[in-house]
Design a protein around this motif. Structure first.
Motif, PDB file in Angstrom:
ATOM      1  N   VAL A 313      17.725  -6.448  -9.698  1.00 21.31           N
ATOM      2  CA  VAL A 313      18.675  -5.577 -10.372  1.00 21.31           C
ATOM      3  C   VAL A 313      20.057  -6.213 -10.263  1.00 21.31           C
ATOM      4  N   ALA A 314      20.832  -6.096 -11.332  1.00 19.66           N
ATOM      5  CA  ALA A 314      22.170  -6.688 -11.364  1.00 19.66           C
ATOM      6  C   ALA A 314      23.199  -5.666 -11.813  1.00 19.66           C
ATOM      7  N   GLY A 315      24.324  -5.672 -11.133  1.00 15.18           N
ATOM      8  CA  GLY A 315      25.521  -4.990 -11.590  1.00 15.18           C
ATOM      9  C   GLY A 315      26.609  -6.037 -11.749  1.00 15.18           C
ATOM     10  N   ILE A 316      27.740  -5.627 -12.249  1.00 11.93           N
ATOM     11  CA  ILE A 316      28.819  -6.580 -12.515  1.00 11.93           C
ATOM     12  C   ILE A 316      30.101  -6.127 -11.820  1.00 11.93           C
ATOM     13  N   LEU A 317      30.690  -7.034 -11.054  1.00  8.72           N
ATOM     14  CA  LEU A 317      32.005  -6.828 -10.460  1.00  8.72           C
ATOM     15  C   LEU A 317      33.034  -7.385 -11.434  1.00  8.72           C
ATOM     16  N   GLU A 318      33.879  -6.504 -11.936  1.00  5.88           N
ATOM     17  CA  GLU A 318      34.798  -6.864 -13.022  1.00  5.88           C
ATOM     18  C   GLU A 318      36.228  -6.567 -12.599  1.00  5.88           C
ATOM     19  N   TYR A 319      37.086  -7.567 -12.625  1.00  2.00           N
ATOM     20  CA  TYR A 319      38.483  -7.413 -12.241  1.00  2.00           C
ATOM     21  C   TYR A 319      39.315  -6.894 -13.409  1.00  2.00           C
ATOM     22  N   GLU A 320      40.241  -5.984 -13.097  1.00  2.00           N
ATOM     23  CA  GLU A 320      41.214  -5.559 -14.095  1.00  2.00           C
ATOM     24  C   GLU A 320      42.196  -6.695 -14.336  1.00  2.00           C
ATOM     25  N   GLN A 321      42.553  -6.866 -15.599  1.00  4.44           N
ATOM     26  CA  GLN A 321      43.486  -7.937 -15.955  1.00  4.44           C
ATOM     27  C   GLN A 321      44.888  -7.380 -16.150  1.00  4.44           C
ATOM     28  N   CYS A 322      45.866  -8.115 -15.626  1.00  6.15           N
ATOM     29  CA  CYS A 322      47.270  -7.786 -15.876  1.00  6.15           C
ATOM     30  C   CYS A 322      47.807  -8.767 -16.917  1.00  6.15           C
ATOM     31  N   SER A 332      38.877 -11.843 -23.194  1.00 10.78           N
ATOM     32  CA  SER A 332      37.674 -11.026 -23.341  1.00 10.78           C
ATOM     33  C   SER A 332      36.747 -11.262 -22.156  1.00 10.78           C
ATOM     34  N   VAL A 333      36.215 -10.168 -21.625  1.00 10.30           N
ATOM     35  CA  VAL A 333      35.296 -10.277 -20.491  1.00 10.30           C
ATOM     36  C   VAL A 333      34.111 -11.164 -20.844  1.00 10.30           C
ATOM     37  N   LYS A 334      33.660 -11.082 -22.082  1.00 11.56           N
ATOM     38  CA  LYS A 334      32.497 -11.877 -22.495  1.00 11.56           C
ATOM     39  C   LYS A 334      32.761 -13.377 -22.426  1.00 11.56           C
ATOM     40  N   LYS A 335      34.038 -13.782 -22.493  1.00 14.94           N
ATOM     41  CA  LYS A 335      34.366 -15.204 -22.458  1.00 14.94           C
ATOM     42  C   LYS A 335      34.611 -15.722 -21.036  1.00 14.94           C
ATOM     43  N   LEU A 336      34.650 -14.819 -20.066  1.00 17.83           N
ATOM     44  CA  LEU A 336      34.891 -15.234 -18.688  1.00 17.83           C
ATOM     45  C   LEU A 336      33.616 -15.820 -18.073  1.00 17.83           C
ATOM     46  N   PRO A 337      33.733 -16.814 -17.200  1.00 18.41           N
ATOM     47  CA  PRO A 337      32.547 -17.323 -16.515  1.00 18.41           C
ATOM     48  C   PRO A 337      31.943 -16.232 -15.625  1.00 18.41           C
ATOM     49  N   LEU A 338      30.617 -16.237 -15.506  1.00 19.96           N
ATOM     50  CA  LEU A 338      29.891 -15.230 -14.721  1.00 19.96           C
ATOM     51  C   LEU A 338      29.192 -15.931 -13.560  1.00 19.96           C
TER      52      LEU A 338
END
Length: 586
Positions: A313-322, A332-338
Motif C-alpha cells: 500500500v502506498a500513500g504520498i507525502l506532499e510538501y506545500e509549495q511557497c 505541478s506535483v505531477k512533474k516533481l520527482p517521486l
C-alpha cells in the motif's frame, strides 16, 4: 435509522440519571482520574464502498469507512451508545483500554458480553485511568473488524505536556486490509472446509489502497505537510491478518510511543507494527521545500508457510509549495520527482527482533516502569498451529485431509454460547467453562525443532484463575508445528512489560539472567517471535475475565485464544462493578 455524525463529546450529562451515574463514578475513582463525561453514538449500518473498481456493501459506523475518530483526555469518562442496524451481531472492543473494574465494557463477544443483536443498543461505560496516547476501537466478533474500526485518541490531561516537543499537527494513520469478497463468507467457508481463508486484495492507509494497485490512483492517502515542521503520526495497525513494515522515502521517523505508552525516543527509517499495535512517531519535515514528493509504503512481514497478501500500500507525502519571490507560479506535483523507500525483506525476522529490542519505557519519575520484581506465579504457554479431525464426508482442505486449528498449551479455545464474565459474576459457570487451564504444556517436545507426528489439538473452554494482585510472569513459546510463525498476542484488561525475548526454545536456567527489569517496554500486544519466545510480566490488579488471543484473526478463528479470570480483592475498590441494566442477553 440513518447513520448520524458524532455528537459533541465535551458536554457533561445533565439528566437526573446522568448526574446519578456521574456521582457513582466519582465515588469509585481516585482523585487524579477525574475528568469530564464525553458522549458518543455509533450507528452500525451497511454502506456501499468502492475500492479497486469493486463496489460492495459492508458493515460501517456512522456512514464512514474507516469509522469515526473518538477523542478523550486521560481521566475522562466515556458513554458510547452503539446502535445495531445490521443483520450481523455486533460488539465493540476499546483496544488497549484497561477497563479498571468495568469489564462489562471491554467488548469481546462471549467473553465479557453477549453480542448486540439486530435492532438493539448498548452503552459502553468506562473511565480512562492513567492512560494517554493512541489506541483504537474495533468490532470483536467473527471477522467484522475488517471494516468496523477507528482511532481512539487519548490526550493528556489539560496543561500536561507531551514528554517531547509539541508537534505542529497530529495525524492518525490507520492500516487496514481490503477484501473484494464478504469477509464473513470468507471465514465461514474456511471454517467449514478446514482450509486457509482467502487473503485480502489490498492493504489500505486510512481506508485507501493507493496508486500501486489497479484502479486506485484516485484512492490515495495524501499527507500534506509544510517544510520545517514536526508532525505526530499516530500509526494504528487494524489489518486483519498481517504484520506490516512501514517507511517514508528520504525521511527518518522518531518513535515516541507504543500502545499508548511513552518510550525512550529512537530514530528509525522503518517501523514494524503488528495487528493490534499502535506506534506514535515524530516526522520532522525538510527545512525547505524539497521539490519532490515521497511515497509512504507498507507491506507485510510474513513468517508462516501460509498464503498471504504479498502487495504494497502506498500513500504520498506532499510538501506545500511557497511561491518564489520572483514568481507566483508553483511546480505541478505531477512533474516533481517521486522517491520510494526501501523496505526490509518480507521475512526479515532479524529486523523484527532488532526493532522490538529498541523499545524501552521512559522509566522516569513522571512515567515510571513498575515492573513486578517478585513473581507469585510462573506460566509457560506454547502458542502455534495444529490440526483437528475432519467432520465432513467429502474430506477437508487442511494438512493431510484435516482441519487447520490453533492452540495455547495444545488447547484450542471452544467459544461458549454465553459470556464468561456473566456466568462468573452470576455464579452459574458450571457447563460454561472449567477453571483449570494448564500452567504448562501437558507434554514436552522440541518446540522449535522437528515437529511431533501428532499435530492434533485438544478442544475446551478453560480459564486460568488468578487471585487479585497476583504478580505474573508468562513465557510464550512459538512452536514449529505446521511451521514456525510470529504471533501477535493481545491481552485484554492489562498492560504488561516485555522483559525478554529470544530465538529457539526458552531456557529457564539461562534466559532469565538477561531479563530487563529496569526499563522494559510496556504494551498490550506483543509479537511472539517466529521460532522463538517472549517473556512478559504483569500485575493482576483488575478483577474480571480477560481475553488473551492472537491478533491475526485467522488464528483466533482457529482457537489461538484463552482467558484469565481475576478474582475480586477484599476491598470495595478491588471488586468488579455490577453489570449494567442494558447488558445484551444471549
Amino acid at each position: 435509522m440513518a447513520a448520524s455524525s458524532l455528537p459533541s463529546s465535551s458536554s457533561s450529562s445533565t439528566s437526573t440519571m446522568g448526574i446519578f451515574l456521574t456521582l457513582m463514578a466519582l465515588s469509585i475513582l481516585p482523585q487524579h482520574a477525574l475528568g469530564i463525561t464525553r458522549h458518543y453514538e455509533l450507528n452500525i449500518t451497511m454502506l456501499n464502498v468502492t475500492r479497486l473498481c469493486h463496489t460492495k456493501s459492508l458493515v460501517a459506523v456512522n456512514g464512514q469507512f474507516p469509522g469515526p475518530r473518538i477523542v478523550a483526555r486521560e481521566g475522562d469518562r466515556l458513554l458510547i451508545k452503539v446502535n445495531n442496524h445490521v443483520s450481523n451481531n455486533i460488539t465493540i472492543h476499546w483496544h488497549g483500554i484497561r477497563q479498571l473494574r468495568s469489564g462489562w465494557a471491554d467488548g469481546p463477544a462471549y467473553i465479557t458480553q453477549c453480542p448486540i443483536q439486530t435492532g438493539q443498543s448498548y452503552v459502553y461505560n468506562y473511565t480512562i485511568v492513567g492512560q494517554r496516547g493512541t489506541l483504537f476501537w474495533h468490532a470483536h466478533i467473527s471477522w467484522i473488524r475488517a471494516t468496523v474500526f477507528g482511532p481512539l485518541i487519548i490526550l493528556p490531561k489539560r496543561h500536561v505536556q507531551y514528554p517531547f516537543a509539541k508537534p505542529h499537527e497530529e495525524v492518525p494513520v490507520i492500516f487496514g486490509e481490503w477484501f473484494n469478497a464478504d469477509t464473513e463468507a470468507i471465514i465461514s467457508q474456511a471454517l467449514q472446509t478446514g482450509g486457509g481463508p482467502n487473503v485480502s486484495d489490498a492493504y489500505t492507509l486510512n481506508g485507501l489502497p493507493g496508486p500501486l494497485y489497479n484502479c486506485s490512483a484516485k484512492d490515495t492517502f495524501k499527507l500534506k505537510v509544510k517544510a520545517g515542521k514536526t508532525y505526530l503520526l499516530r500509526l494504528i495497525n487494524a489489518a486483519l491478518n498481517d504484520e506490516l513494515f512501514f517507511s517514508i522515502a528520504n525521511h527518518t521517523l522518531t518513535v515516541v510511543e507504543a500502545d499508548a505508552l511513552y518510550v525512550k525516543p529512537f530514530e528509525t527509517d522503518t517501523i514494524l507494527i503488528t495487528p493490534g499495535q499502535t506506534t506514535n512517531v515524530l516526522l520532522k519535515t525538510k527545512p525547505q521545500f524539497p521539490a519532490a514528493t515521497f511515497l509512504m509504503l507498507a507491506r507485510p512481514y510474513a513468517t508462516g508457510a501460509a498464503t498471504f497478501d504479498n502487495s504494497t500500500v502506498a500513500g504520498i507525502l506532499e510538501y506545500e509549495q511557497c511561491p518564489s519571490p520572483d514568481s507566483s507560479t508553483t511546480v505541478s506535483v505531477k512533474k516533481l520527482p517521486l522517491f520510494r523507500p526501501t523496505l526490509p525483506a518480507l521475512n526479515d525476522t532479524a529486523f523484527a527482533a532488532n526493532f522490538s529490542n529498541k523499545l524501552r519505557s521512559l522509566a522516569n519519575r513522571q512515567y515510571p516502569a513498575n515492573v513486578p520484581q517478585n513473581i507469585d506465579e510462573h506460566f509457560f504457554f506454547t502458542v502455534g498451529l495444529g490440526t483437528s479431525p475432519c467432520d465432513q464426508t467429502q474430506g477437508c482442505q487442511g494438512p493431510n485431509g484435516t482441519k487447520f486449528a490453533a492452540s495455547v498449551n495444545n488447547i484450542s479455545f471452544a467459544q461458549p454460547t454465553t459470556a464468561l464474565l456473566q456466568s462468573h459474576f452470576s455464579g452459574q459457570s458450571s457447563g460454561v467453562y472449567s477453571p483449570d487451564f494448564p500452567y504448562n504444556p501437558l507434554r514436552w517436545f522440541n518446540y522449535t525443532g522437528n515437529p511431533p507426528n501428532n499435530t492434533m489439538v485438544g478442544n475446551a473452554t478453560k480459564v486460568m484463575v488468578l487471585p487479585f494482585n497476583t504478580s505474573v510472569e508468562l513465557i510464550m513459546q512459538d512452536t514449529s508445528i505446521l511451521g514456525a510463525e510470529s504471533h501477535p498476542l493481545h491481552l485484554h484488561g492489562f498492560n504488561f512489560f516485555v522483559v525478554g525475548q529470544g530465538f529457539g526454545n526458552y531456557d529457564p536456567n539461562k534466559d532469565p539472567k538477561n531479563f530487563n527489569l529496569v526499563d522494559p517496554v510496556e504494551r498490550n500486544t506483543v509479537g511472539v517471535p517466529s521460532g522463538g519466545w517472549v517473556a512478559i510480566r504483569f500485575l493482576a490488579d483488575n478483577p474480571g475475565v480477560w481475553f488473551m488471543h492472537c491478533h491475526l484473526e485467522v488464528h483466533t478463528s482457529w482457537g489461538l485464544k484463552m482467558a484469565w479470570l481475576v478474582l475480586d480483592g477484599k476491598l470495595p475498590n478491588q471488586k468488579l462493578l455490577p453489570p449494567p441494566a442494558d447488558l445484551p442477553k444471549c
